[in-house]
Design a protein around this motif. Structure first.
Motif, PDB file in Angstrom:
ATOM      1  N   PHE A 161      28.223  -2.553 103.520  1.00  0.00           N
ATOM      2  CA  PHE A 161      27.448  -1.462 104.638  1.00  0.00           C
ATOM      3  C   PHE A 161      27.846  -2.248 106.614  1.00  0.00           C
ATOM      4  O   PHE A 161      27.704  -3.088 106.163  1.00  0.00           O
ATOM      5  CB  PHE A 161      26.551  -1.387 104.935  1.00  0.00           C
ATOM      6  CG  PHE A 161      25.881  -0.617 103.313  1.00  0.00           C
ATOM      7  CD1 PHE A 161      26.135   0.494 103.010  1.00  0.00           C
ATOM      8  CD2 PHE A 161      24.981  -1.355 102.093  1.00  0.00           C
ATOM      9  CE1 PHE A 161      25.679   1.441 101.640  1.00  0.00           C
ATOM     10  CE2 PHE A 161      24.898  -0.495 101.023  1.00  0.00           C
ATOM     11  CZ  PHE A 161      25.037   0.862 101.409  1.00  0.00           C
ATOM     12  N   PHE A 162      28.557  -0.739 107.293  1.00  0.00           N
ATOM     13  CA  PHE A 162      28.455  -1.093 108.639  1.00  0.00           C
ATOM     14  C   PHE A 162      27.674  -0.567 109.830  1.00  0.00           C
ATOM     15  O   PHE A 162      28.038   0.664 109.100  1.00  0.00           O
ATOM     16  CB  PHE A 162      29.559  -0.835 108.998  1.00  0.00           C
ATOM     17  CG  PHE A 162      30.353  -2.041 110.326  1.00  0.00           C
ATOM     18  CD1 PHE A 162      30.228  -2.593 110.729  1.00  0.00           C
ATOM     19  CD2 PHE A 162      31.281  -0.444 110.789  1.00  0.00           C
ATOM     20  CE1 PHE A 162      30.367  -2.959 112.347  1.00  0.00           C
ATOM     21  CE2 PHE A 162      31.602  -0.157 112.286  1.00  0.00           C
ATOM     22  CZ  PHE A 162      30.958  -2.009 113.152  1.00  0.00           C
TER      23      PHE A 162
ATOM     24  N   ILE B 176      19.725   0.811 103.737  1.00  0.00           N
ATOM     25  CA  ILE B 176      20.225  -0.001 103.594  1.00  0.00           C
ATOM     26  C   ILE B 176      19.577  -1.194 102.395  1.00  0.00           C
ATOM     27  O   ILE B 176      19.925  -1.963 100.837  1.00  0.00           O
ATOM     28  CB  ILE B 176      21.052  -1.184 104.318  1.00  0.00           C
ATOM     29  CG1 ILE B 176      22.396  -0.953 105.115  1.00  0.00           C
ATOM     30  CG2 ILE B 176      21.403  -2.875 104.229  1.00  0.00           C
ATOM     31  CD1 ILE B 176      22.947  -1.364 106.410  1.00  0.00           C
ATOM     32  N   VAL B 177      18.372  -0.803 102.307  1.00  0.00           N
ATOM     33  CA  VAL B 177      17.286  -2.206 102.153  1.00  0.00           C
ATOM     34  C   VAL B 177      17.325  -0.967 100.360  1.00  0.00           C
ATOM     35  O   VAL B 177      16.621  -2.458  99.277  1.00  0.00           O
ATOM     36  CB  VAL B 177      16.248  -2.000 102.776  1.00  0.00           C
ATOM     37  CG1 VAL B 177      15.086  -2.544 102.080  1.00  0.00           C
ATOM     38  CG2 VAL B 177      16.626  -3.281 104.198  1.00  0.00           C
TER      39      VAL B 177
ATOM     40  N   PRO C 252      23.488   9.185 109.681  1.00  0.00           N
ATOM     41  CA  PRO C 252      24.268   9.339 111.770  1.00  0.00           C
ATOM     42  C   PRO C 252      24.438   7.514 110.963  1.00  0.00           C
ATOM     43  O   PRO C 252      23.989   6.760 111.166  1.00  0.00           O
ATOM     44  CB  PRO C 252      23.456   9.505 112.177  1.00  0.00           C
ATOM     45  CG  PRO C 252      22.691  10.470 111.032  1.00  0.00           C
ATOM     46  CD  PRO C 252      21.821   9.803 110.415  1.00  0.00           C
ATOM     47  N   SER C 253      25.854   6.702 111.712  1.00  0.00           N
ATOM     48  CA  SER C 253      26.211   5.873 111.842  1.00  0.00           C
ATOM     49  C   SER C 253      26.291   4.744 111.423  1.00  0.00           C
ATOM     50  O   SER C 253      26.163   3.488 111.757  1.00  0.00           O
ATOM     51  CB  SER C 253      25.335   5.265 113.204  1.00  0.00           C
ATOM     52  OG  SER C 253      25.059   6.510 113.984  1.00  0.00           O
ATOM     53  N   LEU C 254      26.390   5.182 109.972  1.00  0.00           N
ATOM     54  CA  LEU C 254      26.415   4.728 108.426  1.00  0.00           C
ATOM     55  C   LEU C 254      28.069   4.527 108.001  1.00  0.00           C
ATOM     56  O   LEU C 254      27.981   5.163 107.632  1.00  0.00           O
ATOM     57  CB  LEU C 254      25.458   4.766 107.824  1.00  0.00           C
ATOM     58  CG  LEU C 254      24.972   3.624 106.415  1.00  0.00           C
ATOM     59  CD1 LEU C 254      24.779   1.469 107.522  1.00  0.00           C
ATOM     60  CD2 LEU C 254      24.044   3.425 106.142  1.00  0.00           C
ATOM     61  N   TYR C 255      28.112   3.358 107.956  1.00  0.00           N
ATOM     62  CA  TYR C 255      29.500   3.167 107.108  1.00  0.00           C
ATOM     63  C   TYR C 255      29.208   1.879 106.186  1.00  0.00           C
ATOM     64  O   TYR C 255      28.762   1.381 105.295  1.00  0.00           O
ATOM     65  CB  TYR C 255      30.596   2.798 107.367  1.00  0.00           C
ATOM     66  CG  TYR C 255      30.974   4.263 109.097  1.00  0.00           C
ATOM     67  CD1 TYR C 255      31.904   5.280 109.061  1.00  0.00           C
ATOM     68  CD2 TYR C 255      30.155   4.177 110.513  1.00  0.00           C
ATOM     69  CE1 TYR C 255      31.558   5.869 110.450  1.00  0.00           C
ATOM     70  CE2 TYR C 255      29.807   5.197 111.794  1.00  0.00           C
ATOM     71  CZ  TYR C 255      30.549   6.100 111.244  1.00  0.00           C
ATOM     72  OH  TYR C 255      30.903   6.410 112.054  1.00  0.00           O
ATOM     73  N   VAL C 256      30.530   2.266 104.299  1.00  0.00           N
ATOM     74  CA  VAL C 256      30.874   1.538 103.903  1.00  0.00           C
ATOM     75  C   VAL C 256      32.459   0.837 103.758  1.00  0.00           C
ATOM     76  O   VAL C 256      32.967   1.960 104.311  1.00  0.00           O
ATOM     77  CB  VAL C 256      30.427   2.146 102.363  1.00  0.00           C
ATOM     78  CG1 VAL C 256      31.517   3.380 102.263  1.00  0.00           C
ATOM     79  CG2 VAL C 256      30.479   1.341 101.274  1.00  0.00           C
ATOM     80  N   LYS C 257      32.482   0.071 103.105  1.00  0.00           N
ATOM     81  CA  LYS C 257      33.704  -0.473 103.450  1.00  0.00           C
ATOM     82  C   LYS C 257      34.451  -0.337 101.607  1.00  0.00           C
ATOM     83  O   LYS C 257      33.842  -0.249 100.617  1.00  0.00           O
ATOM     84  CB  LYS C 257      33.688  -2.356 103.487  1.00  0.00           C
ATOM     85  CG  LYS C 257      35.120  -3.127 102.972  1.00  0.00           C
ATOM     86  CD  LYS C 257      35.363  -4.318 103.475  1.00  0.00           C
ATOM     87  CE  LYS C 257      36.348  -5.038 103.239  1.00  0.00           C
ATOM     88  NZ  LYS C 257      36.580  -6.551 103.356  1.00  0.00           N
TER      89      LYS C 257
ATOM     90  N   VAL D  76      27.095  -5.750 107.760  1.00  0.00           N
ATOM     91  CA  VAL D  76      26.532  -5.661 109.119  1.00  0.00           C
ATOM     92  C   VAL D  76      26.476  -4.860 110.012  1.00  0.00           C
ATOM     93  O   VAL D  76      27.002  -3.857 109.899  1.00  0.00           O
ATOM     94  CB  VAL D  76      28.159  -6.226 109.208  1.00  0.00           C
ATOM     95  CG1 VAL D  76      28.528  -6.410 110.810  1.00  0.00           C
ATOM     96  CG2 VAL D  76      28.544  -7.025 108.877  1.00  0.00           C
ATOM     97  N   LEU D  77      25.321  -5.118 110.836  1.00  0.00           N
ATOM     98  CA  LEU D  77      25.603  -4.353 112.121  1.00  0.00           C
ATOM     99  C   LEU D  77      25.375  -4.849 113.518  1.00  0.00           C
ATOM    100  O   LEU D  77      25.191  -5.949 113.561  1.00  0.00           O
ATOM    101  CB  LEU D  77      23.253  -4.551 111.765  1.00  0.00           C
ATOM    102  CG  LEU D  77      22.608  -4.984 110.651  1.00  0.00           C
ATOM    103  CD1 LEU D  77      20.701  -5.162 110.897  1.00  0.00           C
ATOM    104  CD2 LEU D  77      22.941  -3.220 109.724  1.00  0.00           C
TER     105      LEU D  77
END
Length: 265
Positions: free
Chosen positions: A237-238, A87-88, A260-265, A207-208
């Motif tokens: 990002f989620f 994300i960063v 893994p475990s990362l999503y985007v709107k 959002v984490l």
């Protein structure tokens, strides 16, 4: 008092209270944990089972203290950092990064390790940002606001980052490190209930919500995921925990390939 005997209806009442208040599902495997935590509160309030249950029904403050006792808070700096790192990096590649102010919401921040981990990485790149860090537990928020941690909590932090953004403790704080104010000023800590409170905005860039849904039922997790979807701006990002999954849930997120475990709107 740890060996107190609860009637089935008393245990059901306690489990229902926890689920209704914070969404945590205390299945049968967690009953001994529940009993020990209730015993702790009974000792502190000097009440028997019936008195304590009556106290819980009528005292909102005690409900908060009770929930605080049973919530597990295991965290450390740079935990499961791959998604935050990604994300960063995307923020740093943003075409308008020179003028954009990035907004992040850590929706289950525990003792603050996660929002501070994100903050030092953003700060190191000179990005403009603010982080809202929330949790249902007031005691972990107090720890987070202090920003003082034992050395073993930060063992995964790269040395250059450690030297730049942390102060070494002396005397009674020997063996501890404190987050410098230049990092703390970017973070706002607030109490928030993922189940019942309204989202604090709809324009977050990330959002984490990591390692909290493992305590929820499938139905509660799905409701929380879709609630948090509306907190994100387009292409936001989620991130969830590595032990969590959105599989078999109805949602509109798209998985980020290779992370893994990362999503985007």
């Amino acid at each position: 008092m740890n060996s107190i005997l609860f009637k089935p209806r008393e245990l059901t009442e306690l489990k229902d209270l926890v689920y209704k208040t914070c969404g945590i599902n205390l299945h049968d495997g967690k009953l001994e944990l529940l009993k020990s935590k209730v015993a702790k509160r009974m000792r502190l309030t000097q009440m028997d089972v019936q008195q304590y249950l009556s106290h819980l029904r009528s005292n909102e403050r005690e409900v908060i203290e009770f929930i605080d006792t049973i919530t597990t808070n295991h965290s450390f700096f740079y935990r499961e950092n791959k998604s935050i790192e990604y994300i960063v990096r995307q923020f740093d590649h943003h075409p308008k990064k020179e003028t954009k102010h990035f907004k992040i919401w850590c929706a289950a921040c525990s003792t603050g390790d996660e929002p501070y981990s994100a903050a030092v990485q953003l700060k190191a790149l000179g990005l403009s940002f603010s982080i809202l860090a929330t949790d249902i537990s007031h005691s972990v928020l107090q720890v987070a606001q202090r920003g003082i941690y034992k050395n073993d909590k930060v063992k995964n932090v790269p040395l250059p980052v450690l030297h730049r953004f942390f102060q070494k403790g002396t005397e009674k704080y020997k063996g501890h490190l404190k987050i410098k104010n230049e990092i703390r000023q970017h973070i706002t800590f607030k109490k928030f209930n993922l189940i019942s409170d309204r989202i604090p905005g709809s324009d977050f860039d990330a959002v984490l919500c990591r390692n909290v849904m493992i305590y929820f039922t499938h139905q509660t997790s799905e409701a929380v995921v879709n609630k948090l979807y509306h907190a994100l701006s387009t292409n936001g990002f989620f991130a969830i925990g590595n032990a969590e999954s959105l599989m078999n849930m109805k949602h509109r997120f798209k998985a980020v390939a290779g992370i893994p475990s990362l999503y985007v709107k």
